[in-house]
Write an enzyme that holds these catalytic residues in place. Structure first.
Site, PDB file in Angstrom:
ATOM      1  N   GLU A 132     -18.794   4.621   0.389  1.00  0.00           N
ATOM      2  CA  GLU A 132     -18.047   4.118  -0.761  1.00  0.00           C
ATOM      3  C   GLU A 132     -18.843   4.179  -2.056  1.00  0.00           C
ATOM      4  O   GLU A 132     -18.280   4.451  -3.136  1.00  0.00           O
ATOM      5  CB  GLU A 132     -17.592   2.675  -0.489  1.00  0.00           C
ATOM      6  CG  GLU A 132     -16.621   2.537   0.698  1.00  0.00           C
ATOM      7  CD  GLU A 132     -17.300   2.540   2.069  1.00  0.00           C
ATOM      8  OE1 GLU A 132     -18.540   2.496   2.120  1.00  0.00           O
ATOM      9  OE2 GLU A 132     -16.579   2.593   3.084  1.00  0.00           O
ATOM     10  N   HIS A 173      -5.519  -3.741   1.725  1.00  0.00           N
ATOM     11  CA  HIS A 173      -5.943  -4.753   2.696  1.00  0.00           C
ATOM     12  C   HIS A 173      -6.680  -5.911   2.024  1.00  0.00           C
ATOM     13  O   HIS A 173      -7.649  -6.452   2.572  1.00  0.00           O
ATOM     14  CB  HIS A 173      -6.821  -4.123   3.779  1.00  0.00           C
ATOM     15  CG  HIS A 173      -6.088  -3.144   4.665  1.00  0.00           C
ATOM     16  ND1 HIS A 173      -5.358  -2.093   4.169  1.00  0.00           N
ATOM     17  CD2 HIS A 173      -5.994  -3.053   6.019  1.00  0.00           C
ATOM     18  CE1 HIS A 173      -4.831  -1.410   5.179  1.00  0.00           C
ATOM     19  NE2 HIS A 173      -5.197  -1.972   6.306  1.00  0.00           N
ATOM     20  N   ASP A 196      -8.188  -8.434  11.622  1.00  0.00           N
ATOM     21  CA  ASP A 196      -9.555  -7.916  11.440  1.00  0.00           C
ATOM     22  C   ASP A 196     -10.535  -9.017  11.028  1.00  0.00           C
ATOM     23  O   ASP A 196     -11.738  -8.902  11.246  1.00  0.00           O
ATOM     24  CB  ASP A 196      -9.585  -6.784  10.409  1.00  0.00           C
ATOM     25  CG  ASP A 196      -9.324  -5.428  11.050  1.00  0.00           C
ATOM     26  OD1 ASP A 196      -9.448  -5.319  12.281  1.00  0.00           O
ATOM     27  OD2 ASP A 196      -8.994  -4.478  10.317  1.00  0.00           O
ATOM     28  N   ARG A 243       0.836  -1.218   0.000  1.00  0.00           N
ATOM     29  CA  ARG A 243       0.000   0.000   0.000  1.00  0.00           C
ATOM     30  C   ARG A 243       0.864   1.258   0.000  1.00  0.00           C
ATOM     31  O   ARG A 243       0.465   2.296  -0.522  1.00  0.00           O
ATOM     32  CB  ARG A 243      -0.969  -0.006   1.177  1.00  0.00           C
ATOM     33  CG  ARG A 243      -0.286  -0.083   2.525  1.00  0.00           C
ATOM     34  CD  ARG A 243      -1.300  -0.214   3.648  1.00  0.00           C
ATOM     35  NE  ARG A 243      -0.646  -0.636   4.873  1.00  0.00           N
ATOM     36  CZ  ARG A 243      -1.043  -0.291   6.097  1.00  0.00           C
ATOM     37  NH1 ARG A 243      -2.094   0.477   6.250  1.00  0.00           N
ATOM     38  NH2 ARG A 243      -0.414  -0.720   7.158  1.00  0.00           N
ATOM     39  N   SER A 252      -4.677   4.413   6.282  1.00  0.00           N
ATOM     40  CA  SER A 252      -4.557   3.016   5.855  1.00  0.00           C
ATOM     41  C   SER A 252      -4.188   2.899   4.386  1.00  0.00           C
ATOM     42  O   SER A 252      -3.506   1.961   3.988  1.00  0.00           O
ATOM     43  CB  SER A 252      -5.886   2.278   6.078  1.00  0.00           C
ATOM     44  OG  SER A 252      -6.193   2.212   7.443  1.00  0.00           O
ATOM     45  N   PHE A 304     -14.485  -3.021   0.434  1.00  0.00           N
ATOM     46  CA  PHE A 304     -15.393  -1.899   0.219  1.00  0.00           C
ATOM     47  C   PHE A 304     -15.158  -1.257  -1.145  1.00  0.00           C
ATOM     48  O   PHE A 304     -15.943  -0.418  -1.587  1.00  0.00           O
ATOM     49  CB  PHE A 304     -15.251  -0.880   1.360  1.00  0.00           C
ATOM     50  CG  PHE A 304     -15.197  -1.524   2.716  1.00  0.00           C
ATOM     51  CD1 PHE A 304     -16.071  -2.569   3.024  1.00  0.00           C
ATOM     52  CD2 PHE A 304     -14.274  -1.146   3.665  1.00  0.00           C
ATOM     53  CE1 PHE A 304     -16.023  -3.196   4.259  1.00  0.00           C
ATOM     54  CE2 PHE A 304     -14.215  -1.766   4.903  1.00  0.00           C
ATOM     55  CZ  PHE A 304     -15.089  -2.788   5.198  1.00  0.00           C
TER      56      PHE A 304
HETATM   57  C1  LIG Z   1     -18.292  -0.107   4.789  1.00  0.00           C
HETATM   58  C2  LIG Z   1     -17.103   0.203   5.599  1.00  0.00           C
HETATM   59  N1  LIG Z   1     -16.293   1.190   5.200  1.00  0.00           N
HETATM   60  C3  LIG Z   1     -15.171   1.462   5.907  1.00  0.00           C
HETATM   61  C4  LIG Z   1     -14.861   0.759   7.023  1.00  0.00           C
HETATM   62  C5  LIG Z   1     -13.577   1.025   7.789  1.00  0.00           C
HETATM   63  N2  LIG Z   1     -13.908   1.636   9.089  1.00  0.00           N
HETATM   64  C6  LIG Z   1     -13.983   0.904  10.210  1.00  0.00           C
HETATM   65  S1  LIG Z   1     -14.433   1.806  11.558  1.00  0.00           S
HETATM   66  C7  LIG Z   1     -14.518   3.219  10.634  1.00  0.00           C
HETATM   67  C8  LIG Z   1     -14.902   4.509  11.288  1.00  0.00           C
HETATM   68  C9  LIG Z   1     -16.249   4.429  11.887  1.00  0.00           C
HETATM   69  O1  LIG Z   1     -16.597   5.614  12.528  1.00  0.00           O
HETATM   70  P1  LIG Z   1     -17.625   5.542  13.722  1.00  0.00           P
HETATM   71  O2  LIG Z   1     -18.849   4.845  13.285  1.00  0.00           O
HETATM   72  O3  LIG Z   1     -17.797   6.929  14.240  1.00  0.00           O
HETATM   73  O4  LIG Z   1     -16.922   4.609  14.779  1.00  0.00           O
HETATM   74  P2  LIG Z   1     -15.813   5.083  15.869  1.00  0.00           P
HETATM   75  O5  LIG Z   1     -14.624   5.579  15.132  1.00  0.00           O
HETATM   76  O6  LIG Z   1     -16.438   6.137  16.696  1.00  0.00           O
HETATM   77  O7  LIG Z   1     -15.510   3.836  16.622  1.00  0.00           O
HETATM   78  C10 LIG Z   1     -14.194   2.947   9.288  1.00  0.00           C
HETATM   79  C11 LIG Z   1     -14.156   3.948   8.232  1.00  0.00           C
HETATM   80  C12 LIG Z   1     -15.734  -0.285   7.391  1.00  0.00           C
HETATM   81  N3  LIG Z   1     -15.501  -1.061   8.453  1.00  0.00           N
HETATM   82  N4  LIG Z   1     -16.855  -0.526   6.673  1.00  0.00           N
END
Ligand SMILES: Cc1ncc(C[n+]2csc(CCOP(=O)(O)OP(=O)(O)O)c2C)c(N)n1
Ligand SMILES: [Mg+2]
Lengths: 324, 283
Positions: free
Chosen positions: A66, A117, A125, A18, A45, A91
């Site tokens: 996305e 990833h 994960d 990456r 990432s 995604f």
């Molecule tokens: C569809 C999707 N896109 C991206 C991600 C990567 N991802 C995991 S947690 C996150 C942030 C989520 O934000 P929030 O819901 O506010 O959770 P917090 O950071 O407060 O735990 C992302 C972008 C994912 N898991 N699923």
């Protein structure tokens, strides 16, 4: 194991693929003012931070959305921008398949879908994030170019090559630190397989992280008196069928190796080519119709048989089938 | 469900926070930030509010159901499940390791008791929860469905498809909640993709809103949940806006996205555990 082997390619440094994308994108941005970047809340990432910093007006944070990102990118091509979208491979594909299908592939838009990833080596994960179907989904789409480079240098070169390539493309890379064994100054030719090691008994066709495992497997086989040819299939589509057929015409059997489901991936692409032109024994190294799970990258590659040891095993089976 | 004192519930929270930190530290991966922030709410649900059976049955007939849409907060859910008897507490030590039932993100594949649907890819849990709530109605089952989401997760379009649907179909046996910690991976939600007034959005979509302004205060959480429950059965779905602090309970983790998905090192773990009483015994 690697230490005592006489490897045809060696490395002094490991890095994640990456980062090859991130560094390539930065250079692409400097070379071409039409390059724009989009990311869905994964800038760190995807290693897109340097591009964002240097070209803030050409970088778009879309949030965790996305499907919207793919549509935005398709729209940005109208008028000449070259969008590079960034999120995890799951995604980037499954999540947005219809957006890609209609707005990018069918509409033939110059969008570069950049996916990190990918595969089991994402590690802890687990299966929700470890996509093993993306190459299949993407290669089924008409107009789509599908690229899966093997190390940092090749990923960087592929990213730069995509700037000059016109049309929809999927670029797949990963998270783990991985040997850098290809040259920094390589010329990346989309659709052109790279014969890395000459051999005569069996051909190993590998893509992505498993090219390194193929290099190790070649040395292991050589110790046992078996001469393996190693071909790096960085472009899954369009597939370099000429290189595949030339090699198998000589060796008479093959092994495919990929960090992907057996269904629909590199192995199936090669099987299609062979069956139509030159039927020959082909053994597959890949994930056999199962989801992944949490674990360290090394543990997972071992458990699912995606390593040099298993390539060696499969090469011997292919050889036996050839002479059998 | 037997009711516990606030003191007792807070004691459980302290232990659950220790569990989360130790789990994430052991494999140097996982998501401590939101786990610490959502602790009071999830503990209140499982130890006080929900009617549920730790002798797990997938169908959950006659039980309240819980769905974690923001699946990256798995450590918190696993600790709460173990501490409420779904599986042995020592199994927490297998979190994110190979051959474990405690996958990085919740999964049904390995049959972990308590999990009814995989999550981790964001934005999908509310739809599932609504479907399960409708099945309860079809089955004349008067129990409730709870769904937990993140605030960054609100950026996914599917969330709003579900929002529209639940109101249109009068799914009023559902209590959803948003962990309003105002943080996501790349920074504060306000900077990444502004959610502006989430309460007004959900209200405009036809939901009843309950604000829990102090989501890390057990008394406020219990009060908010009682209010939310009183609003069910009135023809509209219920949304709790749970105002929390990411990383709550550990001074150097509070209020920043930096601990969204980063594990503490040895020294940081020791420091953090020093701030959290071991009330039920570490696993
Ligand atoms: C569809 C999707 N896109 C991206 C991600 C990567 N991802 C995991 S947690 C996150 C942030 C989520 O934000 P929030 O819901 O506010 O959770 P917090 O950071 O407060 O735990 C992302 C972008 C994912 N898991 N699923
Ligand atoms: Mg958040």
């Amino acid at each position: 194991m690697e230490k005592t082997l006489d490897l045809k390619y060696t490395y002094t440094e490991k890095k994640d693929t990456r980062s090859g994308f991130g560094d390539g994108l930065l250079e692409a941005g400097r070379n071409n003012p039409n390059v724009v970047g989009l990311c869905a809340d994964l800038i760190g990432s995807l290693k897109m931070g340097a591009f964002q910093k240097e070209f803030p007006e050409r970088f778009f944070q879309v949030g965790i959305a996305e499907a919207n990102m793919i549509g935005l990118a398709a729209g940005m091509t109208i008028g000449g921008k070259i969008p590079f979208t960034g999120t995890f491979a799951n995604f980037s594909t499954g999540r947005v398949y219809d957006q890609i299908r209609q707005s990018v592939a069918y509409s033939d838009k110059n969008v570069k879908i950049c996916a990190s990833h990918a595969g089991l080596t994402l590690g802890e994960d687990g299966a929700t994030h470890q996509i093993l179907e993306d190459l299949g989904m993407m290669r089924m789409l008409p107009h789509m170019t599908v690229i899966n480079p093997c190390d940092y240098n090749q990923t960087k070169a592929a990213t730069l090559a995509l700037v000059d390539h016109v049309g929809p493309a999927y670029l797949r890379f990963g998270r783990p630190s991985w040997p850098i064994f290809t040259p920094a100054d390589q010329k990346f030719e989309i659709g052109k397989a790279w014969k890395m090691i000459d051999g005569k008994d069996v051909t190993i066709f590998a893509t992505g992280h498993l090219v390194w495992e193929a290099v190790v497997a070649e040395a292991m086989l050589r110790e046992e008196g078996i001469s393996a040819e190693v071909i790096n299939i960085h472009t899954i589509k369009p597939l370099d069928t000429e290189a595949i057929l030339d090699s198998v015409a000589k060796t008479g059997c093959a092994v495919s190796a990929e960090e992907h489901q057996l269904n629909g991936g590199l192995g199936d692409s090669i099987a299609q080519t062979l069956i139509r032109n030159h039927p020959a024994p082909l053994e597959y190294v890949g994930v056999n119709d199962s989801f992944g799970e949490s674990g360290t990258p090394t543990q997972l590659l071992e458990k699912y048989g995606l390593n040099a040891e298993n390539i060696v095993k499969k090469a011997k089976i292919a050889l036996r089938r050839k002479s059998g | 469900m037997e009711k516990h004192s606030i003191d007792h519930l807070e004691g459980i929270c302290s232990q659950v926070r220790r569990d989360c930190l130790r789990m994430v530290h052991a494999v140097q991966s996982g998501h401590p930030g939101a786990a610490l922030g959502m602790c009071e709410y999830v503990v209140a649900l499982f130890f006080n509010e929900m009617e549920h059976d730790s002798d797990f049955k997938m169908d959950g007939k006659g039980e309240d159901l819980f769905f974690l849409s923001n699946g990256h907060v798995s450590a918190l859910w696993y600790s709460v499940l173990a501490r409420s008897g779904y599986f042995g507490v020592p199994e927490l030590g297998t979190f994110r390791k190979i051959n474990s039932r405690l996958q990085g993100h919740p999964a049904t594949e390995e049959g972990l008791p308590g999990i009814r649907i995989a999550s981790g890819s964001l934005g999908q849990g509310l739809s599932v929860g609504i479907g399960a709530a409708q099945t309860k109605k079809l089955n004349q089952d008067d129990k409730l469905v709870y769904v937990m989401m993140g605030d960054g997760e609100q950026q996914e379009g599917q969330v709003w498809e579900a929002a529209m649907y639940a109101a249109h179909h009068k799914v009023d046996n559902l209590i959803a909640a948003i962990d309003l910690n105002r943080q996501q991976i790349d920074g504060p939600t306000e900077k990444v993709m502004d959610l502006i007034d989430l309460g007004a959005k959900w209200e405009a979509f036809g939901w009843q809103i309950v604000n829990i302004e102090k989501g890390n205060d057990m008394a406020s959480v219990l009060e908010g949940l009682a209010k939310a429950k009183s609003l069910t059965g009135q023809g509209k779905p219920v949304m709790i806006l749970l105002h929390t602090e990411m990383g709550y309970g550990v001074d150097f983790m509070v209020g920043t996205h930096k601990w969204h998905g980063v594990a503490p090192n040895d020294e940081q773990l020791e420091n953090a555990l020093g701030q959290l009483e071991e009330t039920l015994g570490d696993y």
